[in-house]
Design a protein around this motif. Structure first.
Motif, short mmCIF file in Angstrom:
data_model
loop_
_atom_site.label_atom_id
_atom_site.label_comp_id
_atom_site.label_asym_id
_atom_site.label_seq_id
_atom_site.Cartn_x
_atom_site.Cartn_y
_atom_site.Cartn_z
N ARG A 203 34.77 53.66 -19.31
CA ARG A 203 33.38 53.20 -19.32
C ARG A 203 32.50 54.16 -18.52
NH1 ARG A 203 31.10 50.31 -15.48
NH2 ARG A 203 29.13 49.30 -15.92
N ARG B 24 42.38 47.35 -15.84
CA ARG B 24 40.94 47.36 -15.55
C ARG B 24 40.50 48.75 -15.10
NH1 ARG B 24 35.95 45.48 -14.75
NH2 ARG B 24 34.96 45.74 -12.73
N GLU B 25 41.30 49.39 -14.27
CA GLU B 25 40.95 50.73 -13.80
C GLU B 25 40.80 51.69 -14.97
OE1 GLU B 25 43.97 51.68 -10.90
OE2 GLU B 25 43.62 49.71 -9.96
N ARG C 45 40.04 50.91 -18.10
CA ARG C 45 38.80 50.55 -18.81
C ARG C 45 37.57 51.04 -18.06
NH1 ARG C 45 41.45 45.65 -18.96
NH2 ARG C 45 39.89 44.69 -17.58
N GLN C 46 37.59 50.88 -16.74
CA GLN C 46 36.45 51.31 -15.93
C GLN C 46 36.26 52.82 -15.98
OE1 GLN C 46 34.57 48.67 -15.68
NE2 GLN C 46 34.03 49.16 -13.58
#
Length: 114
Positions: free
Chosen positions: A71, A64-65, A67-68
């Motif tokens: 993003r 997730r990190e 991807r964040q």
């Protein structure tokens, strides 16, 4: 010898100083909004940390990190902000969030052992 006359301040406001004050006022408002947004973000991430602790999930989520970060880098590019700066900022925030999640998990472990 008489003292030199003291010049009195100009009665007409300097347009540059007035513009400077206007811009600084805007900056102050933006800074306040940033602080309030960060506080709200951390309230949400505290809830995430509590949920993770109850579900015995790890404090960090590297996928997730990643991807964040990507993003946020794209958002920065779209906003004409330096993506490297945005990534450094997010990395700092993520580090703090993980630290909080680790503390929440440790407290939950101690409470369950008691």
């Amino acid at each position: 010898m008489s003292p030199e006359p003291v010049s009195s301040p100009s009665r007409t406001p300097d347009p540059a100083l007035a513009e400077l004050e206007r811009l600084r006022g805007s900056i102050d408002n933006i800074d306040a909004a940033l602080i309030h947004m960060l506080a709200e973000r951390f309230r949400c991430t505290q809830e995430v940390g509590q949920l993770k602790a109850r579900a015995h999930l790890p404090p960090a989520d590297p996928s997730r990190e990643t991807r964040q970060i990507e993003r946020l880098r794209q958002l920065a590019r779209d906003a004409h902000l330096d993506p490297d700066f945005a990534e450094k900022f997010l990395a700092f925030v993520i580090h703090e969030v993980i630290r909080h999640h680790e503390a929440i998990a440790a407290n939950a472990r101690r409470a369950s052992e008691a």
